[in-house]
Design a protein around this motif. Structure first.
Motif, mmCIF file in Angstrom:
data_model
loop_
_atom_site.group_PDB
_atom_site.id
_atom_site.type_symbol
_atom_site.label_atom_id
_atom_site.label_comp_id
_atom_site.label_asym_id
_atom_site.label_seq_id
_atom_site.Cartn_x
_atom_site.Cartn_y
_atom_site.Cartn_z
ATOM 1 N N LEU A 156 0.832 -1.200 0.000
ATOM 2 C CA LEU A 156 0.000 0.000 0.000
ATOM 3 C C LEU A 156 0.871 1.256 0.000
ATOM 4 C CD1 LEU A 156 -2.668 -1.001 2.677
ATOM 5 C CD2 LEU A 156 -2.838 -1.209 0.185
ATOM 6 N N GLN A 160 -2.744 5.492 0.747
ATOM 7 C CA GLN A 160 -3.683 4.394 0.996
ATOM 8 C C GLN A 160 -3.623 3.948 2.453
ATOM 9 O OE1 GLN A 160 -2.286 1.626 -1.912
ATOM 10 N NE2 GLN A 160 -3.286 2.660 -3.624
ATOM 11 N N HIS A 190 -8.894 5.158 -3.522
ATOM 12 C CA HIS A 190 -7.984 4.583 -2.531
ATOM 13 C C HIS A 190 -8.637 3.392 -1.829
ATOM 14 C CE1 HIS A 190 -4.870 7.438 -3.081
ATOM 15 N NE2 HIS A 190 -5.418 8.448 -2.418
ATOM 16 N N SER A 192 -10.967 1.396 -2.959
ATOM 17 C CA SER A 192 -11.022 0.270 -3.898
ATOM 18 C C SER A 192 -9.680 -0.435 -3.989
ATOM 19 C CB SER A 192 -11.448 0.758 -5.284
ATOM 20 O OG SER A 192 -12.769 1.268 -5.257
ATOM 21 N N ALA A 193 -8.607 0.350 -3.983
ATOM 22 C CA ALA A 193 -7.260 -0.226 -4.036
ATOM 23 C C ALA A 193 -6.962 -1.024 -2.769
ATOM 24 C CB ALA A 193 -6.227 0.884 -4.225
ATOM 25 N N ARG A 196 -8.856 -4.342 -2.918
ATOM 26 C CA ARG A 196 -8.185 -5.269 -3.839
ATOM 27 C C ARG A 196 -6.936 -5.859 -3.190
ATOM 28 N NH1 ARG A 196 -9.323 -1.290 -7.683
ATOM 29 N NH2 ARG A 196 -7.169 -0.548 -7.599
ATOM 30 N N ALA A 197 -6.177 -5.028 -2.507
ATOM 31 C CA ALA A 197 -4.941 -5.502 -1.870
ATOM 32 C C ALA A 197 -5.238 -6.523 -0.779
ATOM 33 C CB ALA A 197 -4.167 -4.321 -1.287
#
Length: 217
Positions: A156, A160, A190, A192-193, A196-197
């Motif tokens: 990240l 994030q 951010h 959404s990222a 996903r991570a």
């Protein structure tokens, strides 16, 4: 959000009407659809209707609410599904979250609390029964080390990581945007990222993963 579309799934007409009245108390225009069972709900969603939120009971006549939550979470992961149930015990809440629910609202809430909970979810927040919100907290210095470690583990960015820390504190997307001086759309990117991570479909599941790592508000 200038307006919203909400699907209410509840087999008892009086409860359904109460939820619809609560939606009418939001500050934004709210268009709603109603379903008395899982089959009706799936037909509405599969017809291509775009919903910003789904509210569902757990006790449905044709399918377990837990199963419906799981189906919706897997087939329509962009639509947050929030359980509204009288079964607000810890086991039921955890089972709903594991199935993919984005939050859990107790039917014991007052109408004002219900409206505030719905508003929070629409703004990107997570709602839980009060008996589960009082989890033990971790000292801030320990949480900071945990955040840094988790950020490195999942790759990240600093931005994030800061958004994730505010997510843990229970801040909505709007609140995070105001605190960081960023656009709400940027916060959504951010978030959404981060999801996903972490490999999860929604914010509620992200908080479960983070709590397992010892990261709580």
């Amino acid at each position: 959000m200038e307006s919203c579309r909400v699907l209410v799934i509840e087999d008892h007409a009086l409860v359904r009407e109460a939820l619809v009245r609560a939606l009418g108390q939001l500050e934004i225009p709210c268009h709603h659809a109603q379903a008395a069972c899982a089959a009706e709900a799936m037909a509405l969603v599969e017809a291509g209707n775009e919903y910003d939120l789904v509210l569902t009971d757990l006790m449905l006549p044709d399918m377990s609410g837990f199963s419906l939550v799981s189906v919706l979470a897997h087939r329509f992961p962009t639509i947050p599904v929030v359980v509204v149930s009288a079964l607000a015990d810890e086991a039921s809440v955890k089972r709903a979250l594991k199935a993919g629910a984005a939050g859990f609202i107790s039917k014991a809430m007052s109408s004002e609390q219900l409206v505030n909970a719905i508003r929070s979810v629409l703004e990107g927040g997570v709602v839980m029964p009060d008996n589960l919100s009082a989890m033990p907290s971790q000292p801030r210095t320990g949480r900071r080390r945990g955040m840094d470690s988790l950020a490195e583990q999942y790759g990240l960015t600093a931005a994030q990581t800061r958004v994730m820390e505010l997510m843990i504190e229970g801040r909505t997307n709007r609140e995070i945007a105001d605190l960081l001086g960023l656009a709400e759309g940027t916060i959504k990117v951010h978030c959404s990222a981060i999801l996903r991570a972490l490999g999860v479909p929604n914010r509620a599941q992200a908080l479960v993963v983070l709590a397992r790592q010892g990261l709580r508000a």
